[in-house]
Design a protein around this motif. Sequence first.
Motif, PDB file in Angstrom:
ATOM      1  N   GLY A   1      -1.796  16.675   3.919  1.00 41.99           N
ATOM      2  CA  GLY A   1      -2.084  15.633   4.892  1.00 41.99           C
ATOM      3  C   GLY A   1      -3.426  14.963   4.711  1.00 41.99           C
ATOM      4  O   GLY A   1      -3.671  13.891   5.268  1.00 41.99           O
ATOM      5  N   VAL A   2      -4.321  15.565   3.927  1.00 38.23           N
ATOM      6  CA  VAL A   2      -5.630  14.960   3.678  1.00 38.23           C
ATOM      7  C   VAL A   2      -5.441  13.671   2.878  1.00 38.23           C
ATOM      8  O   VAL A   2      -4.690  13.631   1.908  1.00 38.23           O
ATOM      9  N   ARG A   3      -6.143  12.624   3.293  1.00 34.91           N
ATOM     10  CA  ARG A   3      -6.058  11.322   2.626  1.00 34.91           C
ATOM     11  C   ARG A   3      -7.244  11.135   1.689  1.00 34.91           C
ATOM     12  O   ARG A   3      -8.372  11.513   2.010  1.00 34.91           O
ATOM     13  N   LEU A   4      -6.982  10.543   0.538  1.00 34.13           N
ATOM     14  CA  LEU A   4      -8.009  10.264  -0.459  1.00 34.13           C
ATOM     15  C   LEU A   4      -7.983   8.777  -0.807  1.00 34.13           C
ATOM     16  O   LEU A   4      -6.916   8.158  -0.804  1.00 34.13           O
ATOM     17  N   PRO A   5      -9.125   8.191  -1.116  1.00 24.84           N
ATOM     18  CA  PRO A   5      -9.126   6.781  -1.545  1.00 24.84           C
ATOM     19  C   PRO A   5      -8.410   6.607  -2.876  1.00 24.84           C
ATOM     20  O   PRO A   5      -8.456   7.477  -3.744  1.00 24.84           O
TER      21      PRO A   5
END
Length: 262
Positions: free
Chosen positions: A143-147
């Motif tokens: 669920g962690v978002r990264l650019p």
Amino acid sequence: MNDEIETPENSPKDRKFVEALGRGLEVLRAFTHGSVVRGNQDIARITGLPKATVSRLTYTLTQLGYLSYNQDLEKYQLDSGVLALGYAYVSNLRVRQLGKPFMDEFARRTNTTVGLTCRDRLSMIYVESCRPPEVASLRMEAGVRLPLTTTAAGRAYLAATPENERAHLLSQIARKVGDEWPALEASLNDSFREYEEFGFCLSLGEWDRNVNAAGVPLRLADGSIMALTCGAPSFQLPIEKLKDSLAHQLLMLARDIESLGV
């Protein structure tokens, strides 16, 4: 500014597009932008929707169990209905099920954090993360978002994306970052050349100055693209070791997972 990507599928000119549903989903997406609680005014600012419209949508989504209302804060937060949808997606993702044992072994053997990511608009999202039990740093949960632009995962995804789709994404990024685009474009072009030569992309402190990582695309049987990454704090993972050894091993890991027919 939000990171909405305009496509023919969500254009208001598309008669098949249900605008009310689209707006409701935009309200839910507003909760991916930092804070876990949002008021109607916050949501209106993020989505660009009128506050009166947002008020009706948050009320409806609360009644349906996708949002809950905090009386003390007078704000909304995501509720279990969203969790159920997300869990259903992740738990039924075949590549995650079959690839996890390979990722676990790679993480244990290399002492790195290994991630499986997919694209959502201008971000990459972790759907699986594996790391050795003794490694306490670089904890990246599902669920962690990264650019998309500064991470190894995002660069690998962009490098493997068909040229017309990549150009569309890059134009969206350019509009979003404004004056930062020339320097970012040069960095991305270097990364694309790296991919053409070696089959992987690196992020050497660009996303986090203390993290070195490599990324490779993972092509699924249905034609879609995900990305595999491995990374660690830079003091544990020198650039030479990452570029000369681990990135190549990560590429072989991707080929092993692809051979499963996922």
